[in-house]
Motif scaffolding. Structure first.
Motif, PDB file in Angstrom:
ATOM      1  N   ALA A 132      30.068  40.978  34.890  1.00  0.00           N
ATOM      2  CA  ALA A 132      31.075  42.265  35.043  1.00  0.00           C
ATOM      3  C   ALA A 132      31.139  42.441  36.637  1.00  0.00           C
ATOM      4  CB  ALA A 132      30.154  43.640  34.337  1.00  0.00           C
ATOM      5  N   LEU A 133      30.224  41.945  37.590  1.00  0.00           N
ATOM      6  CA  LEU A 133      30.252  42.004  39.102  1.00  0.00           C
ATOM      7  C   LEU A 133      31.682  41.056  39.243  1.00  0.00           C
ATOM      8  CD1 LEU A 133      26.799  42.089  40.169  1.00  0.00           C
ATOM      9  CD2 LEU A 133      28.401  43.978  39.890  1.00  0.00           C
ATOM     10  N   VAL A 134      31.608  39.867  38.600  1.00  0.00           N
ATOM     11  CA  VAL A 134      32.715  38.994  38.985  1.00  0.00           C
ATOM     12  C   VAL A 134      34.033  39.414  38.792  1.00  0.00           C
ATOM     13  CG1 VAL A 134      33.641  36.602  38.711  1.00  0.00           C
ATOM     14  CG2 VAL A 134      31.193  37.127  39.014  1.00  0.00           C
ATOM     15  N   VAL A 135      34.037  40.004  37.466  1.00  0.00           N
ATOM     16  CA  VAL A 135      35.384  40.627  37.157  1.00  0.00           C
ATOM     17  C   VAL A 135      35.720  41.851  38.032  1.00  0.00           C
ATOM     18  CG1 VAL A 135      36.596  41.594  35.108  1.00  0.00           C
ATOM     19  CG2 VAL A 135      34.914  39.960  34.720  1.00  0.00           C
ATOM     20  N   GLY A 136      34.855  42.553  38.180  1.00  0.00           N
ATOM     21  CA  GLY A 136      35.024  43.838  39.170  1.00  0.00           C
ATOM     22  C   GLY A 136      35.853  43.344  40.584  1.00  0.00           C
ATOM     23  N   ALA A 137      35.066  42.344  40.997  1.00  0.00           N
ATOM     24  CA  ALA A 137      35.516  41.733  42.220  1.00  0.00           C
ATOM     25  C   ALA A 137      37.048  41.261  42.259  1.00  0.00           C
ATOM     26  CB  ALA A 137      34.600  40.734  42.809  1.00  0.00           C
ATOM     27  N   LEU A 138      37.181  40.459  41.012  1.00  0.00           N
ATOM     28  CA  LEU A 138      38.677  39.941  40.762  1.00  0.00           C
ATOM     29  C   LEU A 138      39.706  40.992  40.587  1.00  0.00           C
ATOM     30  CD1 LEU A 138      37.943  36.869  38.513  1.00  0.00           C
ATOM     31  CD2 LEU A 138      38.474  36.928  40.936  1.00  0.00           C
ATOM     32  N   TRP A 139      39.348  42.163  40.049  1.00  0.00           N
ATOM     33  CA  TRP A 139      39.990  43.162  39.752  1.00  0.00           C
ATOM     34  C   TRP A 139      40.564  44.082  41.004  1.00  0.00           C
ATOM     35  CZ3 TRP A 139      42.571  45.300  35.634  1.00  0.00           C
ATOM     36  CH2 TRP A 139      43.131  46.842  35.871  1.00  0.00           C
ATOM     37  N   VAL A 140      39.528  44.262  41.808  1.00  0.00           N
ATOM     38  CA  VAL A 140      39.750  44.721  43.217  1.00  0.00           C
ATOM     39  C   VAL A 140      40.762  43.907  44.217  1.00  0.00           C
ATOM     40  CG1 VAL A 140      38.661  45.451  45.558  1.00  0.00           C
ATOM     41  CG2 VAL A 140      37.488  46.042  43.436  1.00  0.00           C
ATOM     42  N   TRP A 141      40.723  42.710  44.045  1.00  0.00           N
ATOM     43  CA  TRP A 141      41.646  41.685  44.690  1.00  0.00           C
ATOM     44  C   TRP A 141      42.985  41.670  44.191  1.00  0.00           C
ATOM     45  CZ3 TRP A 141      43.971  37.424  42.645  1.00  0.00           C
ATOM     46  CH2 TRP A 141      44.833  36.725  43.790  1.00  0.00           C
ATOM     47  N   SER A 142      43.110  41.885  42.766  1.00  0.00           N
ATOM     48  CA  SER A 142      44.188  41.815  42.086  1.00  0.00           C
ATOM     49  C   SER A 142      45.101  42.799  41.947  1.00  0.00           C
ATOM     50  CB  SER A 142      44.291  41.093  40.637  1.00  0.00           C
ATOM     51  OG  SER A 142      43.441  41.726  40.067  1.00  0.00           O
ATOM     52  N   MET A 143      44.313  44.138  41.905  1.00  0.00           N
ATOM     53  CA  MET A 143      44.914  45.554  41.658  1.00  0.00           C
ATOM     54  C   MET A 143      44.546  46.278  43.060  1.00  0.00           C
ATOM     55  SD  MET A 143      46.519  45.278  38.922  1.00  0.00           S
ATOM     56  CE  MET A 143      46.490  47.195  38.151  1.00  0.00           C
ATOM     57  N   PRO A 144      45.344  46.075  44.254  1.00  0.00           N
ATOM     58  CA  PRO A 144      45.117  46.987  45.439  1.00  0.00           C
ATOM     59  C   PRO A 144      45.531  48.281  45.396  1.00  0.00           C
ATOM     60  CG  PRO A 144      46.872  45.249  45.866  1.00  0.00           C
ATOM     61  CD  PRO A 144      46.238  45.005  44.267  1.00  0.00           C
ATOM     62  N   THR A 145      44.988  49.105  46.111  1.00  0.00           N
ATOM     63  CA  THR A 145      45.649  50.381  45.901  1.00  0.00           C
ATOM     64  C   THR A 145      46.659  50.870  47.110  1.00  0.00           C
ATOM     65  OG1 THR A 145      43.679  51.014  47.408  1.00  0.00           O
ATOM     66  CG2 THR A 145      43.327  51.362  45.084  1.00  0.00           C
ATOM     67  N   GLU A 146      46.540  49.787  48.309  1.00  0.00           N
ATOM     68  CA  GLU A 146      47.719  50.259  49.364  1.00  0.00           C
ATOM     69  C   GLU A 146      48.932  49.524  49.175  1.00  0.00           C
ATOM     70  OE1 GLU A 146      44.654  48.815  49.630  1.00  0.00           O
ATOM     71  OE2 GLU A 146      43.149  50.419  50.505  1.00  0.00           O
ATOM     72  N   ARG A 147      49.249  48.388  48.214  1.00  0.00           N
ATOM     73  CA  ARG A 147      50.368  48.102  48.142  1.00  0.00           C
ATOM     74  C   ARG A 147      50.476  47.530  46.593  1.00  0.00           C
ATOM     75  NH1 ARG A 147      46.537  44.345  49.893  1.00  0.00           N
ATOM     76  NH2 ARG A 147      46.461  42.367  48.738  1.00  0.00           N
ATOM     77  N   PRO A 148      51.644  47.058  46.365  1.00  0.00           N
ATOM     78  CA  PRO A 148      52.091  46.664  44.849  1.00  0.00           C
ATOM     79  C   PRO A 148      51.016  45.550  44.292  1.00  0.00           C
ATOM     80  CG  PRO A 148      54.050  47.121  45.944  1.00  0.00           C
ATOM     81  CD  PRO A 148      53.074  47.094  47.029  1.00  0.00           C
ATOM     82  N   ALA A 149      50.728  45.459  43.091  1.00  0.00           N
ATOM     83  CA  ALA A 149      49.810  44.438  42.739  1.00  0.00           C
ATOM     84  C   ALA A 149      50.454  43.153  43.039  1.00  0.00           C
ATOM     85  CB  ALA A 149      49.227  44.748  41.333  1.00  0.00           C
ATOM     86  N   PRO A 150      49.934  42.118  43.414  1.00  0.00           N
ATOM     87  CA  PRO A 150      50.497  40.845  43.511  1.00  0.00           C
ATOM     88  C   PRO A 150      50.821  40.266  42.196  1.00  0.00           C
ATOM     89  CG  PRO A 150      48.126  40.596  44.189  1.00  0.00           C
ATOM     90  CD  PRO A 150      48.407  42.204  43.976  1.00  0.00           C
ATOM     91  N   LEU A 151      49.779  40.449  41.204  1.00  0.00           N
ATOM     92  CA  LEU A 151      50.132  39.713  40.040  1.00  0.00           C
ATOM     93  C   LEU A 151      50.625  40.704  38.996  1.00  0.00           C
ATOM     94  CD1 LEU A 151      46.676  37.780  39.705  1.00  0.00           C
ATOM     95  CD2 LEU A 151      48.735  37.057  40.577  1.00  0.00           C
ATOM     96  N   GLY A 152      51.126  41.851  39.497  1.00  0.00           N
ATOM     97  CA  GLY A 152      51.791  42.942  38.719  1.00  0.00           C
ATOM     98  C   GLY A 152      50.968  43.437  37.463  1.00  0.00           C
ATOM     99  N   PHE A 153      51.500  43.475  36.334  1.00  0.00           N
ATOM    100  CA  PHE A 153      50.779  44.058  34.999  1.00  0.00           C
ATOM    101  C   PHE A 153      49.596  43.236  34.551  1.00  0.00           C
ATOM    102  CE2 PHE A 153      50.682  46.038  30.774  1.00  0.00           C
ATOM    103  CZ  PHE A 153      50.159  47.377  31.253  1.00  0.00           C
ATOM    104  N   TRP A 154      49.747  42.047  34.844  1.00  0.00           N
ATOM    105  CA  TRP A 154      48.880  40.921  33.869  1.00  0.00           C
ATOM    106  C   TRP A 154      47.537  41.011  34.221  1.00  0.00           C
ATOM    107  CZ3 TRP A 154      51.227  38.622  30.347  1.00  0.00           C
ATOM    108  CH2 TRP A 154      52.670  38.372  30.192  1.00  0.00           C
ATOM    109  N   PRO A 155      46.913  41.571  35.361  1.00  0.00           N
ATOM    110  CA  PRO A 155      45.407  41.544  35.308  1.00  0.00           C
ATOM    111  C   PRO A 155      45.043  42.679  34.245  1.00  0.00           C
ATOM    112  CG  PRO A 155      46.173  41.531  37.544  1.00  0.00           C
ATOM    113  CD  PRO A 155      47.440  41.601  36.550  1.00  0.00           C
ATOM    114  N   ALA A 156      45.808  43.898  34.278  1.00  0.00           N
ATOM    115  CA  ALA A 156      45.360  44.765  33.019  1.00  0.00           C
ATOM    116  C   ALA A 156      45.413  44.283  31.536  1.00  0.00           C
ATOM    117  CB  ALA A 156      46.416  46.140  33.134  1.00  0.00           C
ATOM    118  N   VAL A 157      46.514  43.277  31.315  1.00  0.00           N
ATOM    119  CA  VAL A 157      46.489  42.611  30.151  1.00  0.00           C
ATOM    120  C   VAL A 157      45.363  41.655  29.947  1.00  0.00           C
ATOM    121  CG1 VAL A 157      47.958  41.000  28.793  1.00  0.00           C
ATOM    122  CG2 VAL A 157      49.198  43.133  30.155  1.00  0.00           C
ATOM    123  N   LEU A 158      44.941  40.960  30.619  1.00  0.00           N
ATOM    124  CA  LEU A 158      43.776  40.070  30.679  1.00  0.00           C
ATOM    125  C   LEU A 158      42.528  40.776  30.607  1.00  0.00           C
ATOM    126  CD1 LEU A 158      42.813  37.006  30.828  1.00  0.00           C
ATOM    127  CD2 LEU A 158      42.698  37.405  33.204  1.00  0.00           C
TER     128      LEU A 158
END
Length: 277
Positions: free
Chosen positions: A51-77
């Motif tokens: 869970a800690l690893v997934v949380g860190a990847l989520w913070v990287w892939s879903m930033p709050t200051e700019r559009p997500a670089p991977l789009g909607f796919w982190p949420a689907v995964l």
């Protein structure tokens, strides 16, 4: 089940830290310590580390200051991993140290520790993380204008014409701008200050709506749920009716609302499946 609970809790807590904590590193450290304690007393150190690893990847892939670089796919995964953990792994026969003392009863019967952690993780995820998912979905549906005005020939022609008109009558343009600025300042000064001007209702309405959808779905209160969703459409109807010919507001409302409801219903499905498996 315990894997999905820890993952959703880690992701949701990390997003709450990003949104509300004045010093993020203290918030992240606190979340890590809490998850470590929960994993230790429940004999679930491996799910906690995942869970800690997934949380860190989520913070990287879903930033709050700019559009997500991977789009909607982190949420689907994340949805695929959570559903797979609940449906495929199921409940554990032993909850470790805390399982011997854990007793929690509800109107639906006794609630095991793993189920309680899953419900907690789903609820925390619906507060802020779901807002990021909705924003990523809206960003993916938004049609952006070119960043460089020269990339658009229509924009270049319009800019050239505007520059020519400004060069032809500089004094007239300056006088018009001064008069417009004076009128705007006068209107702002005379208009009463609205205390609700800085109220961001969307950030509060969305989480409350998702939590209500989760609770009403689990309680099988489907008529109340349908009435609540219909009421939201009625409240937004005057705004949508002024949309004109483009339909942008209607599409914005529909995409945002449907994504938000799907997230809440998906969280309710996870908790329901775990409770009846």
């Amino acid at each position: 089940m315990i894997v999905a609970g820890f993952i959703l809790l880690a992701v949701g807590a990390a997003d709450l830290v990003r949104q509300f904590a004045p010093r993020r590193w203290i918030g992240y450290l606190t979340v890590t310590v809490v998850l470590l304690l929960l994993g230790s007393v429940s004999d679930a150190l491996l799910p906690m580390a995942l869970a800690l690893v997934v949380g860190a990847l989520w913070v990287w892939s879903m930033p709050t200051e700019r559009p997500a670089p991977l789009g909607f796919w982190p949420a689907v995964l994340l949805a695929v991993v959570s559903v797979g953990a609940v449906v495929g792994l199921g409940a554990r026969p032993d909850a470790g140290l805390i399982g011997a003392v854990w007793r929690l009863r509800s109107p639906f019967g006794e609630v095991p520790f793993d189920l309680a952690l899953l419900a907690l993780g789903a609820g925390v995820f619906l507060l802020e993380s779901a807002n990021l998912v909705v924003r990523a979905a809206l960003d993916g549906e938004h049609t952006w204008r070119p960043a460089d005005p020269a990339a658009s020939p229509v924009t270049a022609v319009a800019d050239t014409a505007a520059a020519a008109e400004t060069a032809a009558a500089p004094e007239t343009a300056a006088a018009s701008e001064t008069a417009a600025a004076t009128e705007t300042d006068a209107e702002v000064a005379s208009a009463p200050r609205d205390p609700r001007g800085g109220f961001k209702g969307g950030r509060l309405i969305g989480p409350l709506e998702r939590i209500l959808v989760l609770i009403l779905t689990l309680a099988a209160a489907y008529p109340i749920l349908a009435a609540m969703l219909a009421a939201k459409g009625i409240v937004r109807f005057p705004e949508i009716s002024r949309d004109g010919e483009t339909g942008a507001r209607a599409e914005y409302f529909l995409v945002g609302s449907l994504v938000s409801w799907v997230i809440a219903l998906g969280a309710a499905f996870l908790v329901w499946w775990a409770a009846h498996s």
